[in-house]
Design a protein around this motif. Structure first.
Motif, PDB file in Angstrom:
ATOM      1  N   ARG A  11      91.420  47.984   8.662  1.00  0.00           N
ATOM      2  CA  ARG A  11      92.196  48.719   9.663  1.00  0.00           C
ATOM      3  C   ARG A  11      91.429  49.975  10.025  1.00  0.00           C
ATOM      4  O   ARG A  11      90.967  50.668   9.118  1.00  0.00           O
ATOM      5  N   PRO A  12      91.251  50.293  11.273  1.00  0.00           N
ATOM      6  CA  PRO A  12      91.747  49.621  12.467  1.00  0.00           C
ATOM      7  C   PRO A  12      90.988  48.331  12.749  1.00  0.00           C
ATOM      8  O   PRO A  12      89.993  48.029  12.085  1.00  0.00           O
ATOM      9  N   MET A  13      91.445  47.623  13.759  1.00  0.00           N
ATOM     10  CA  MET A  13      90.859  46.329  14.103  1.00  0.00           C
ATOM     11  C   MET A  13      89.360  46.438  14.366  1.00  0.00           C
ATOM     12  O   MET A  13      88.608  45.518  14.044  1.00  0.00           O
ATOM     13  N   ALA A  14      88.909  47.551  14.914  1.00  0.00           N
ATOM     14  CA  ALA A  14      87.477  47.727  15.194  1.00  0.00           C
ATOM     15  C   ALA A  14      86.647  47.641  13.917  1.00  0.00           C
ATOM     16  O   ALA A  14      85.549  47.076  13.914  1.00  0.00           O
ATOM     17  N   GLY A  15      87.133  48.190  12.813  1.00  0.00           N
ATOM     18  CA  GLY A  15      86.417  48.099  11.543  1.00  0.00           C
ATOM     19  C   GLY A  15      86.342  46.675  11.034  1.00  0.00           C
ATOM     20  O   GLY A  15      85.319  46.242  10.495  1.00  0.00           O
ATOM     21  N   TYR A  16      87.438  45.929  11.219  1.00  0.00           N
ATOM     22  CA  TYR A  16      87.475  44.521  10.812  1.00  0.00           C
ATOM     23  C   TYR A  16      86.460  43.715  11.619  1.00  0.00           C
ATOM     24  O   TYR A  16      85.675  42.943  11.061  1.00  0.00           O
ATOM     25  N   LEU A  17      86.455  43.914  12.943  1.00  0.00           N
ATOM     26  CA  LEU A  17      85.524  43.181  13.796  1.00  0.00           C
ATOM     27  C   LEU A  17      84.076  43.585  13.522  1.00  0.00           C
ATOM     28  O   LEU A  17      83.173  42.754  13.590  1.00  0.00           O
ATOM     29  N   LYS A  18      83.844  44.853  13.216  1.00  0.00           N
ATOM     30  CA  LYS A  18      82.501  45.307  12.864  1.00  0.00           C
ATOM     31  C   LYS A  18      82.003  44.584  11.622  1.00  0.00           C
ATOM     32  O   LYS A  18      80.855  44.128  11.572  1.00  0.00           O
ATOM     33  N   ALA A  19      82.865  44.455  10.618  1.00  0.00           N
ATOM     34  CA  ALA A  19      82.486  43.761   9.386  1.00  0.00           C
ATOM     35  C   ALA A  19      82.140  42.304   9.664  1.00  0.00           C
ATOM     36  O   ALA A  19      81.125  41.791   9.164  1.00  0.00           O
ATOM     37  N   LEU A  20      82.961  41.637  10.477  1.00  0.00           N
ATOM     38  CA  LEU A  20      82.678  40.237  10.806  1.00  0.00           C
ATOM     39  C   LEU A  20      81.378  40.099  11.591  1.00  0.00           C
ATOM     40  O   LEU A  20      80.618  39.149  11.379  1.00  0.00           O
ATOM     41  N   GLY A  21      81.109  41.056  12.470  1.00  0.00           N
ATOM     42  CA  GLY A  21      79.861  41.025  13.236  1.00  0.00           C
ATOM     43  C   GLY A  21      78.635  41.192  12.355  1.00  0.00           C
ATOM     44  O   GLY A  21      77.649  40.472  12.498  1.00  0.00           O
ATOM     45  N   VAL A  22      78.707  42.130  11.431  1.00  0.00           N
ATOM     46  CA  VAL A  22      77.591  42.340  10.497  1.00  0.00           C
ATOM     47  C   VAL A  22      77.362  41.067   9.682  1.00  0.00           C
ATOM     48  O   VAL A  22      76.223  40.621   9.508  1.00  0.00           O
ATOM     49  N   PHE A  23      78.447  40.471   9.196  1.00  0.00           N
ATOM     50  CA  PHE A  23      78.309  39.259   8.389  1.00  0.00           C
ATOM     51  C   PHE A  23      77.741  38.105   9.219  1.00  0.00           C
ATOM     52  O   PHE A  23      76.868  37.376   8.750  1.00  0.00           O
ATOM     53  N   ARG A  24      78.219  37.939  10.453  1.00  0.00           N
ATOM     54  CA  ARG A  24      77.723  36.859  11.310  1.00  0.00           C
ATOM     55  C   ARG A  24      76.220  37.006  11.550  1.00  0.00           C
ATOM     56  O   ARG A  24      75.458  36.046  11.452  1.00  0.00           O
ATOM     57  N   ILE A  25      75.790  38.214  11.863  1.00  0.00           N
ATOM     58  CA  ILE A  25      74.366  38.452  12.116  1.00  0.00           C
ATOM     59  C   ILE A  25      73.541  38.190  10.858  1.00  0.00           C
ATOM     60  O   ILE A  25      72.511  37.528  10.905  1.00  0.00           O
ATOM     61  N   LEU A  26      74.014  38.702   9.738  1.00  0.00           N
ATOM     62  CA  LEU A  26      73.294  38.494   8.483  1.00  0.00           C
ATOM     63  C   LEU A  26      73.195  37.006   8.154  1.00  0.00           C
ATOM     64  O   LEU A  26      72.127  36.506   7.801  1.00  0.00           O
ATOM     65  N   ALA A  27      74.307  36.285   8.306  1.00  0.00           N
ATOM     66  CA  ALA A  27      74.332  34.865   7.942  1.00  0.00           C
ATOM     67  C   ALA A  27      73.524  33.992   8.891  1.00  0.00           C
ATOM     68  O   ALA A  27      72.989  32.967   8.477  1.00  0.00           O
ATOM     69  N   THR A  28      73.416  34.382  10.154  1.00  0.00           N
ATOM     70  CA  THR A  28      72.675  33.548  11.098  1.00  0.00           C
ATOM     71  C   THR A  28      71.197  33.902  11.187  1.00  0.00           C
ATOM     72  O   THR A  28      70.392  33.038  11.525  1.00  0.00           O
ATOM     73  N   GLN A  29      70.835  35.149  10.887  1.00  0.00           N
ATOM     74  CA  GLN A  29      69.443  35.553  11.086  1.00  0.00           C
ATOM     75  C   GLN A  29      68.681  35.887   9.815  1.00  0.00           C
ATOM     76  O   GLN A  29      67.455  35.870   9.824  1.00  0.00           O
ATOM     77  N   ALA A  30      69.369  36.196   8.736  1.00  0.00           N
ATOM     78  CA  ALA A  30      68.639  36.656   7.553  1.00  0.00           C
ATOM     79  C   ALA A  30      68.933  35.849   6.299  1.00  0.00           C
ATOM     80  O   ALA A  30      68.027  35.583   5.517  1.00  0.00           O
ATOM     81  N   ASP A  31      70.191  35.471   6.103  1.00  0.00           N
ATOM     82  CA  ASP A  31      70.568  34.848   4.829  1.00  0.00           C
ATOM     83  C   ASP A  31      71.735  33.884   5.037  1.00  0.00           C
ATOM     84  O   ASP A  31      72.891  34.274   4.894  1.00  0.00           O
ATOM     85  N   PRO A  32      71.457  32.627   5.374  1.00  0.00           N
ATOM     86  CA  PRO A  32      72.524  31.667   5.656  1.00  0.00           C
ATOM     87  C   PRO A  32      73.459  31.390   4.473  1.00  0.00           C
ATOM     88  O   PRO A  32      74.574  30.924   4.670  1.00  0.00           O
ATOM     89  N   LYS A  33      73.041  31.689   3.265  1.00  0.00           N
ATOM     90  CA  LYS A  33      73.871  31.422   2.090  1.00  0.00           C
ATOM     91  C   LYS A  33      74.636  32.654   1.621  1.00  0.00           C
ATOM     92  O   LYS A  33      75.283  32.624   0.577  1.00  0.00           O
ATOM     93  N   ALA A  34      74.579  33.732   2.389  1.00  0.00           N
ATOM     94  CA  ALA A  34      75.302  34.952   2.027  1.00  0.00           C
ATOM     95  C   ALA A  34      76.809  34.702   2.094  1.00  0.00           C
ATOM     96  O   ALA A  34      77.286  33.863   2.859  1.00  0.00           O
ATOM     97  N   THR A  35      77.540  35.430   1.287  1.00  0.00           N
ATOM     98  CA  THR A  35      78.998  35.381   1.318  1.00  0.00           C
ATOM     99  C   THR A  35      79.514  36.809   1.485  1.00  0.00           C
ATOM    100  O   THR A  35      78.765  37.775   1.324  1.00  0.00           O
ATOM    101  N   ALA A  36      80.803  36.913   1.787  1.00  0.00           N
ATOM    102  CA  ALA A  36      81.406  38.228   1.964  1.00  0.00           C
ATOM    103  C   ALA A  36      82.877  38.151   1.612  1.00  0.00           C
ATOM    104  O   ALA A  36      83.485  37.078   1.666  1.00  0.00           O
TER     105      ALA A  36
END
Length: 88
Positions: A11-36
């Motif tokens: 909370r707020p929603m912007a922080g939640y979306l920021k976290a998902l964006g960071v994870f998506r970028i990390l998982a698609t470009q740097a570490d496909p086996k990363a978890t969060a």
């Protein structure tokens, strides 16, 4: 090894979306086996790459990150103007 992103709270929603964006970028470009996961209201990344810590995450975003294009003019136009090719 885990990386706590204290600036990414659900909370707020912007922080939640920021976290998902960071994870998506990390998982698609740097570490496909990363978890969060969320722990005590804070987002935690768990990279699978050995030695991938906070410094490596910052280095990745500074040196290797490639933004996803949101307009593809090479497909016959942007899609924003009359007469653009909208069939793909």
């Amino acid at each position: 090894m885990t990386i706590t992103l204290s600036g990414c709270e659900p909370r707020p929603m912007a922080g939640y979306l920021k976290a998902l964006g960071v994870f998506r970028i990390l998982a698609t470009q740097a570490d496909p086996k990363a978890t969060a996961y969320w722990k005590d209201g804070v987002f935690v990344l768990s990279p699978s790459r050995e030695g991938f810590d906070e410094t490596a995450l910052v280095d990745f975003f500074r040196d290797e990150y490639v933004p996803t294009p949101f307009v593809a003019p090479w497909n016959g136009g942007s899609g924003f103007f009359p007469g653009d090719n909208r069939t793909f």
